[in-house]
Design a protein around this motif. Sequence first.
Motif, mmCIF file in Angstrom:
data_model
loop_
_atom_site.group_PDB
_atom_site.id
_atom_site.type_symbol
_atom_site.label_atom_id
_atom_site.label_comp_id
_atom_site.label_asym_id
_atom_site.label_seq_id
_atom_site.Cartn_x
_atom_site.Cartn_y
_atom_site.Cartn_z
ATOM 1 N N ALA A 160 20.954 34.584 93.080
ATOM 2 C CA ALA A 160 19.793 33.684 93.078
ATOM 3 C C ALA A 160 19.508 33.181 91.669
ATOM 4 O O ALA A 160 19.236 31.981 91.460
ATOM 5 N N GLY A 161 19.564 34.076 90.690
ATOM 6 C CA GLY A 161 19.308 33.682 89.308
ATOM 7 C C GLY A 161 20.321 32.669 88.803
ATOM 8 O O GLY A 161 19.964 31.690 88.142
ATOM 9 N N ALA A 162 21.602 32.898 89.117
ATOM 10 C CA ALA A 162 22.645 31.972 88.674
ATOM 11 C C ALA A 162 22.461 30.599 89.300
ATOM 12 O O ALA A 162 22.623 29.565 88.636
ATOM 13 N N PHE A 163 22.118 30.578 90.570
ATOM 14 C CA PHE A 163 21.902 29.306 91.271
ATOM 15 C C PHE A 163 20.734 28.536 90.662
ATOM 16 O O PHE A 163 20.844 27.345 90.339
ATOM 17 N N LEU A 164 19.584 29.209 90.518
ATOM 18 C CA LEU A 164 18.394 28.549 89.985
ATOM 19 C C LEU A 164 18.609 28.076 88.552
ATOM 20 O O LEU A 164 18.138 26.998 88.162
ATOM 21 N N GLU A 165 19.304 28.868 87.762
ATOM 22 C CA GLU A 165 19.568 28.483 86.374
ATOM 23 C C GLU A 165 20.421 27.222 86.318
ATOM 24 O O GLU A 165 20.129 26.289 85.578
ATOM 25 N N ARG A 166 21.494 27.183 87.119
ATOM 26 C CA ARG A 166 22.400 26.034 87.091
ATOM 27 C C ARG A 166 21.709 24.764 87.559
ATOM 28 O O ARG A 166 21.837 23.699 86.944
ATOM 29 N N VAL A 167 20.949 24.871 88.648
ATOM 30 C CA VAL A 167 20.241 23.702 89.175
ATOM 31 C C VAL A 167 19.196 23.209 88.183
ATOM 32 O O VAL A 167 19.065 22.005 87.947
ATOM 33 N N SER A 168 18.450 24.126 87.578
ATOM 34 C CA SER A 168 17.403 23.739 86.624
ATOM 35 C C SER A 168 17.992 23.053 85.401
ATOM 36 O O SER A 168 17.486 22.023 84.938
ATOM 37 N N LEU A 169 19.070 23.615 84.859
ATOM 38 C CA LEU A 169 19.708 23.012 83.693
ATOM 39 C C LEU A 169 20.282 21.636 84.027
ATOM 40 O O LEU A 169 20.211 20.707 83.217
ATOM 41 N N ASP A 170 20.845 21.510 85.215
ATOM 42 C CA ASP A 170 21.374 20.211 85.639
ATOM 43 C C ASP A 170 20.261 19.172 85.737
ATOM 44 O O ASP A 170 20.441 18.008 85.344
ATOM 45 N N MET A 171 19.094 19.574 86.267
ATOM 46 C CA MET A 171 17.981 18.632 86.415
ATOM 47 C C MET A 171 17.423 18.215 85.062
ATOM 48 O O MET A 171 17.081 17.056 84.854
ATOM 49 N N ILE A 172 17.336 19.161 84.125
ATOM 50 C CA ILE A 172 16.872 18.814 82.777
ATOM 51 C C ILE A 172 17.850 17.860 82.112
ATOM 52 O O ILE A 172 17.461 16.873 81.473
#
Length: 219
Positions: A196-208
């Motif tokens: 879950a952490g890896a998924f949320l981190e990747r998506v958040s960084l991509d959105m930024i």
Amino acid sequence: MTQQERERIAAGLADGLSYAEIARRLDRPTSTITREIGRNGGPSGYRPQQAHQATTQRARRGIPAPPRAAGSLGGTMTEELIEVVVRSGLPRMTARVHLDLLLSEAGRRTAAELAQRLKISPASVSVAVNYLVEQGFIRRERDPQRRRDIYVVDDEAWYNSIVTGRRQTLETVQATMAAVETFGLDSPVGQRLAKAGAFLERVSLDMIESADRWRALLT
């Protein structure tokens, strides 16, 4: 509009359907549905029987629908926008404040102006604007001459809200990964949290990264 159609409108509102979807199911223009709901109590106060009786009485007497209070959010389109924003998760009062700022020509109002226009208490305004500032939707400016705050929504607000939200998510990711260390990657809980952490981190960084790349469209 028939009594049966009004019953179907009430049922659609209870099911959380949009005005457009209710209109599609009744084969009516969306403007007809939004006008019907707006003049008969709004989405939270719509009652089909009372709406039918009121419309019948107006038709008999030739009395137009009651006007909106001066200074309030007007227009069925605004009401529909509020419903859309509320369904996305924003509290209703906060959504009203946000949209009033968005739809103002200058994109700025004082707390007193918001309270007067929306017919709400200063405390309600304070709660709403504090949330909107915290989430990056608006910013607070200080009027040094009159010693009052002015709340502003500008083109950068969309960028700020996206970046603010994703940074808050990244803070959650940090806490999640700390929990992973506690449970250990060998445990089912640790593995679940790590994914879950890896998924949320990747998506958040991509959105930024995407927000940074397309930020120029707002200028």
